[in-house]
Write a protein that holds these residues in place. Sequence first.
Motif, PDB file in Angstrom:
ATOM      1  N   GLU A  78     -24.013  42.367-123.073  1.00  0.00           N
ATOM      2  CA  GLU A  78     -24.683  42.649-124.339  1.00  0.00           C
ATOM      3  C   GLU A  78     -24.605  44.114-124.748  1.00  0.00           C
ATOM      4  OE1 GLU A  78     -26.259  40.598-126.472  1.00  0.00           O
ATOM      5  OE2 GLU A  78     -26.152  38.740-125.330  1.00  0.00           O
ATOM      6  N   GLY A 110     -19.498  45.080-130.097  1.00  0.00           N
ATOM      7  CA  GLY A 110     -19.999  44.740-128.769  1.00  0.00           C
ATOM      8  C   GLY A 110     -20.359  45.946-127.925  1.00  0.00           C
ATOM      9  N   THR A 150     -21.301  38.473-140.390  1.00  0.00           N
ATOM     10  CA  THR A 150     -20.283  37.456-140.145  1.00  0.00           C
ATOM     11  C   THR A 150     -20.901  36.082-139.883  1.00  0.00           C
ATOM     12  OG1 THR A 150     -20.234  38.037-137.809  1.00  0.00           O
ATOM     13  CG2 THR A 150     -18.605  39.087-139.232  1.00  0.00           C
ATOM     14  N   GLY A 151     -22.234  36.007-139.820  1.00  0.00           N
ATOM     15  CA  GLY A 151     -22.902  34.710-139.758  1.00  0.00           C
ATOM     16  C   GLY A 151     -22.726  33.911-141.044  1.00  0.00           C
ATOM     17  N   LEU A 152     -22.213  34.547-142.094  1.00  0.00           N
ATOM     18  CA  LEU A 152     -21.857  33.880-143.351  1.00  0.00           C
ATOM     19  C   LEU A 152     -23.050  33.147-143.978  1.00  0.00           C
ATOM     20  CD1 LEU A 152     -18.399  32.347-142.297  1.00  0.00           C
ATOM     21  CD2 LEU A 152     -18.818  34.520-143.486  1.00  0.00           C
ATOM     22  N   THR A 153     -24.235  33.700-143.758  1.00  0.00           N
ATOM     23  CA  THR A 153     -25.425  33.042-144.291  1.00  0.00           C
ATOM     24  C   THR A 153     -25.576  33.252-145.785  1.00  0.00           C
ATOM     25  OG1 THR A 153     -26.601  35.070-143.764  1.00  0.00           O
ATOM     26  CG2 THR A 153     -26.753  33.265-142.164  1.00  0.00           C
ATOM     27  N   THR A 192     -26.647  47.045-133.555  1.00  0.00           N
ATOM     28  CA  THR A 192     -25.230  47.269-133.283  1.00  0.00           C
ATOM     29  C   THR A 192     -24.641  48.091-134.432  1.00  0.00           C
ATOM     30  OG1 THR A 192     -24.375  45.380-134.531  1.00  0.00           O
ATOM     31  CG2 THR A 192     -25.147  44.939-132.279  1.00  0.00           C
ATOM     32  N   LEU A 225     -22.755  47.057-136.578  1.00  0.00           N
ATOM     33  CA  LEU A 225     -22.777  46.245-137.805  1.00  0.00           C
ATOM     34  C   LEU A 225     -24.172  46.188-138.423  1.00  0.00           C
ATOM     35  CD1 LEU A 225     -20.362  43.314-136.853  1.00  0.00           C
ATOM     36  CD2 LEU A 225     -19.875  45.398-138.152  1.00  0.00           C
ATOM     37  N   ASP A 226     -25.161  46.728-137.744  1.00  0.00           N
ATOM     38  CA  ASP A 226     -26.514  46.819-138.300  1.00  0.00           C
ATOM     39  C   ASP A 226     -26.838  48.231-138.769  1.00  0.00           C
ATOM     40  OD1 ASP A 226     -27.523  44.056-137.416  1.00  0.00           O
ATOM     41  OD2 ASP A 226     -26.777  44.909-135.558  1.00  0.00           O
ATOM     42  N   ARG A 277     -16.073  33.632-134.830  1.00  0.00           N
ATOM     43  CA  ARG A 277     -16.248  35.044-135.194  1.00  0.00           C
ATOM     44  C   ARG A 277     -17.671  35.526-134.891  1.00  0.00           C
ATOM     45  NH1 ARG A 277     -15.407  37.456-141.318  1.00  0.00           N
ATOM     46  NH2 ARG A 277     -15.189  39.650-140.777  1.00  0.00           N
ATOM     47  N   THR A 278     -18.595  34.609-134.712  1.00  0.00           N
ATOM     48  CA  THR A 278     -19.980  35.010-134.424  1.00  0.00           C
ATOM     49  C   THR A 278     -20.330  34.916-132.948  1.00  0.00           C
ATOM     50  OG1 THR A 278     -21.045  32.826-134.585  1.00  0.00           O
ATOM     51  CG2 THR A 278     -20.637  34.001-136.651  1.00  0.00           C
ATOM     52  N   SER A 311     -19.496  39.180-128.755  1.00  0.00           N
ATOM     53  CA  SER A 311     -18.829  40.386-129.208  1.00  0.00           C
ATOM     54  C   SER A 311     -17.332  40.180-129.014  1.00  0.00           C
ATOM     55  CB  SER A 311     -19.291  41.550-128.335  1.00  0.00           C
ATOM     56  OG  SER A 311     -18.908  41.294-126.991  1.00  0.00           O
ATOM     57  N   ARG A 336     -15.608  37.230-126.790  1.00  0.00           N
ATOM     58  CA  ARG A 336     -14.657  36.281-127.377  1.00  0.00           C
ATOM     59  C   ARG A 336     -13.314  36.302-126.638  1.00  0.00           C
ATOM     60  NH1 ARG A 336     -17.321  38.236-132.020  1.00  0.00           N
ATOM     61  NH2 ARG A 336     -15.628  39.407-133.003  1.00  0.00           N
ATOM     62  N   ALA A 340     -22.336  28.416-140.867  1.00  0.00           N
ATOM     63  CA  ALA A 340     -23.152  29.638-140.989  1.00  0.00           C
ATOM     64  C   ALA A 340     -24.149  29.683-139.845  1.00  0.00           C
ATOM     65  CB  ALA A 340     -23.874  29.695-142.330  1.00  0.00           C
ATOM     66  N   LYS A 341     -24.572  30.896-139.527  1.00  0.00           N
ATOM     67  CA  LYS A 341     -25.480  31.103-138.391  1.00  0.00           C
ATOM     68  C   LYS A 341     -26.464  32.209-138.738  1.00  0.00           C
ATOM     69  CE  LYS A 341     -24.899  33.504-133.910  1.00  0.00           C
ATOM     70  NZ  LYS A 341     -23.934  33.746-132.821  1.00  0.00           N
ATOM     71  N   ASN A 377     -26.577  41.523-136.585  1.00  0.00           N
ATOM     72  CA  ASN A 377     -25.287  41.119-137.146  1.00  0.00           C
ATOM     73  C   ASN A 377     -24.167  40.966-136.138  1.00  0.00           C
ATOM     74  OD1 ASN A 377     -26.239  40.768-139.683  1.00  0.00           O
ATOM     75  ND2 ASN A 377     -25.756  42.841-140.375  1.00  0.00           N
ATOM     76  N   ALA A 378     -24.436  41.128-134.872  1.00  0.00           N
ATOM     77  CA  ALA A 378     -23.429  40.860-133.844  1.00  0.00           C
ATOM     78  C   ALA A 378     -24.188  40.586-132.560  1.00  0.00           C
ATOM     79  CB  ALA A 378     -22.497  42.054-133.659  1.00  0.00           C
ATOM     80  N   MET A 379     -23.517  39.973-131.606  1.00  0.00           N
ATOM     81  CA  MET A 379     -24.125  39.726-130.289  1.00  0.00           C
ATOM     82  C   MET A 379     -25.526  39.150-130.436  1.00  0.00           C
ATOM     83  SD  MET A 379     -23.001  42.715-127.732  1.00  0.00           S
ATOM     84  CE  MET A 379     -23.755  44.078-128.579  1.00  0.00           C
ATOM     85  N   VAL A 380     -25.629  38.025-131.078  1.00  0.00           N
ATOM     86  CA  VAL A 380     -26.964  37.477-131.294  1.00  0.00           C
ATOM     87  C   VAL A 380     -26.950  35.976-131.039  1.00  0.00           C
ATOM     88  CG1 VAL A 380     -26.728  37.011-133.766  1.00  0.00           C
ATOM     89  CG2 VAL A 380     -28.979  37.609-132.818  1.00  0.00           C
TER      90      VAL A 380
END
Lengths: 148, 748, 267
Positions: free
Chosen positions: A43, A130, B434-437, B682, B684-685, C81-82, C85, C89, C165-166, C171-174
């Motif tokens: 993580e 990551g 990227t969760g595309l929500t 991260t 991305l946040d 893609r989700t 990380s 992947r 969708a998720k 926004n990553a590693m979740v």
Amino acid sequence: MIVMFELNGKSVSARVVHPTSLLAMLRDELRLPGSKNACEEGECGSCSVILDGDLVCSCLVMAADVERSVVTTVEGVGDDGKLHPVQQAMLDSGGVQCGFCTPGIVMTAVDLFDRVESPSPDDIREALAGNICRCTGYGAILRGLEAL
Amino acid sequence: MTAPPSTTLTDHVTGTVNGIGESTVRPDGIPKLQGSFAYASDLETEGMLWAATVRSPHPHARIVDIDPGPALAIGGVHAVLTAEDVPGRLLFGLEHPDQPVLASDVVRYWGEPVAIVAAEDPETARIAAAAVTVEYVVLDPLVDPEEADTRDEVFRRIRIRRGDQDVRGSVVVEGVYEVGMQDQAPLGTEAGLAIPDGEGGVDLYATTQYVHADHSQIVASLDLTAEMVRSHPTGIGGAFGAREDVNLHIHLCMLALYTRRPVKQVYQRSESFTGHVHRHPARLRYRHEADEDGRLVRVEADVLIDGGAYASTTSAVLGNACYFAVGPYKCDNVNVDGVGVRTNNPPCGAMRGFGAVQVCFAHEAQMDRLAAALDMDPLELRRRNALATGDALATTGQRIDTPLPTREVIDSLVAMPMPEDDDSEDPLRLPGGTGLTTERRDVRRGVGYAFGIKNLGFSEGSDDYAQARVLLSPQGAIVETAAIEVGQGLVTVVGQIARSALGIGNVEVRHIDTSRIGSAGSTSASRQTQLTGGAVLAAATALRDRVLTEFAGEYLDDDGVWRDGELVVPYAELASGGWEETTTFRHPPTEEPDENGQGTLHADFAVAGHRAIVDVDVGLGLVRVVRIDTAQDVGKALNPESVRGQIEGGILQGVGLAMMEELIVEGGVIRNPTFTDYLLPTVLDAPDVEALLIEQEGSWGPHGAKGVGEPPTISSTAAVAAAIREATGLALPRVPIRPEHVALEGGV
Amino acid sequence: MDFVVATDLEEALDALGRGALPLAGGTDLMVGVNAGQRPDNVVALRRVRELRQRNGQRIGAGVTWRVIEDEGPRALAQAARTVGSPQIRNAGTLGGNVGTASPAGDGLPFLAAVDAEIELTSREGVRTLRWDEFFTGVKETARRTDELITAVVLPAALPGRQEFAKIGVRNAMVIATVACVVTRADDGTTTVALGSVAPTPIRIPEAEELAKTLSDPGSAALDEFQHLVAAGVRPITDHRSTEEYRRHGAGVLARRLLTRCLREGAA
């Protein structure tokens, strides 16, 4: 058991007595402390290495599973102790503070620039998703890598 | 105070000076980038044993019996020690020694250390720790802070009464706010290596922010003389307050002395979450009263923070929360009641912002509510009340005599350009990523402002000082200090200060142990640039002046002493002369509060403001923090790139508290002590950050510098919350703001 | 410690027959090892070529998320893609995700949405189970310990429109708070599958029935669709989210994804 593999361009062997991670083997058996242990859950990315061409978290690789594999750690980056361009870029941009995430980020960036010739700012961000950095807020790291 | 050195000195130096005002690169940057920098967790030595800690599985229990037998029966186990084995004072504590080195009769929080073991390797140590049998009688934990207040289980109460308590304003807003328990989560976990010296003493290399405070606590618990214990600075992977308190330090020294072997320990992440203190969760009740013109007439606040099981720095954190309860605003009539309670929750202590973060979230929400009630622009409301040099701090009445550019911070932040509206459908530009929500049509943009103030350096009568030494060696000038470099860049900036003062470019900064130099104080309270920087400036300046006087020189550089354009003493000759200067630097004295909380409690202040721009997916409660603009009062930026690094990093920790960072504690037990579930932002946040440094010299720091580490974390959280409120119209009285708080209306 | 680095399927099956624990990408198993678990018999599958192959609708269990992200069917690639990380992947596999059977497994809603089958191989032979026969509970499956998940088999024809969708807190590693896949075939057949809202991935048949009758992305009946989804899930409250939010999020996500399918169909 004894695990033999190629590490940073050299053949090495290491003793594995119980199920343990590649990270633990690198740090405790092979005395390469550059890969950092910060979460052991995949993580944070601090332990990132390149295993058979793929960037992975070495904490999630079983040590015995690198038999006959090729592993590159931060100690294997750059020629003859000279900084790799991504290292120089991060130094110049102020992308290093406490430095604990830094080896992992170096490995991620080395992997990215090996795979993609001119990554876009978004490519860089997604590649770094990551790797947790707790000090910099990522700004200086991104500025450094975007300047390459 | 020492006058700043003349800037012409540096003009004589050939090549890069790397003096003050330059964005010099870090001297430890290359080893950190190459993986060769030695952190505490990387240290090793011949014959080293490994330690592990036996921890309580209960938040509150009586210890009936501890049986080390099963652990000692395991091959390779060298020691199992308990409270009975603590040679000296059982209790330790940064301000009040109230915490057992090892619990003796009662455990008071989940994860409290009960026994320690040393074994040949980490695996055996882990197994041995699990084999120590502890019999408990489980007791009811006290986990409700309000109940603790009622039961008078408190570390400290603060009562501030200033001005006329009967004055009332015509416009009144009230609110109750909550801040969750944030963790510093430095990437490097607690680690250390203790090495016995063979003469009954010990050398410790461990993660810390304050090596002399560790030292005095170790000495007391080991019952040794000060000389017998040497606490060494080592490589630290971040701190943010988590390393001010002792954790494994005394344990490792005990095991090393008992086994007569070096002993090492590295906490795993889950252990780290119980092994250090956290940011205090807080409940804040406010009442602001203003006149029709928006002038604050009266502010009333009840501040409740949960200190957990042991004191740590709760008293000082509560002080800060109370003294900065009004924020960077003037108000003549103030009534604050603060309490730091004792519970069976995890102990809380220092974290970046230190009490000011919690109240800032509340006072800034109040200022926005007040503006709405007045139908006034919230920034105009803040301008009208902005605290300036010469004003009295609203709570303590202290006259502010160093530069405090609140008004300039507000005006320059407002003047920073706004980003254009974003119509991108790229998921990286949208909430949910990227969760595309989320699509753009699901998004509402919000903009929020917040401003915060905090003290710099220690307060309330502390004798706050730092000692530093500058000497001329054949290798160049050397700065010696026990100040801890945790990543913030002290090692860079004190080198710059020394270079500018001496005129010598070749300067190395060495972090040395407690036996070789006096205390530099803690790397906290945004204080080291001012305190240790001040000591280095004074020592370097005095050393240069003595050298120039001795040789009737005009200036000094890497070549030596110069007069009339000629080198009169070559550096090599100078370097063999034993030139050195040790200086202790103190900031202006402060005093303890009187019975009404009044007095000159603080040595200096800094103010900062943040503007958050957020995109909110209201349907799902997902937020993207698009950008944070900031203006920060820095006095003088000695290394602008480092300052920017502190600002960007501090802001992201503030964003983390606003959006996701919280230790979930149920019945005294932490439910998410992992990086899988304690979420850190991260890349991305991370928002884009634009920073404006407001430089107004006049502070007592070197060259007028102020500490810069904490202000970025103080009002960034509040600004993000304000922006989400603006986008949604929701009250959002609690951080972190979770998706359910936004998506399910009135969800808190 | 018995550790076999299997290089082909035979070796892997032999080891499993002797009680070995399968190790694929390590992204789940090693978390346990790092926390102190010490499996004494492990077979590593990383080098088993058969597992990394893709033949038409048959995806080898050892195919990594990285490959699926680039080459998988649309909604599965979106899910890929989700996953964790980039590092995760590169290591984590589809088969590992299936085998761990976490309620939050990112790939599982897609498998449910397209009625995928799980291929299990042992020395006894090969059997395939439909996804809903395979997933039996929280981290529980119908796999026998001597069986290896060798592939995921997708139907010959995948629906023309499929959206994933998720919801996560960052926004990553979740870990997913709610994940959803909606698919739509040319004849209007719609599937709605969700993750993190029940012990296993689930479908919402009532919502699928209603959706079949819809074609207008602006339809008022979408409210009813959203309601049916929210009513059909069985979420829990834990430290990651609440039952109420997960229910709400499930409805909103499914509605948005159906709208995307309908919009795409209309275009």
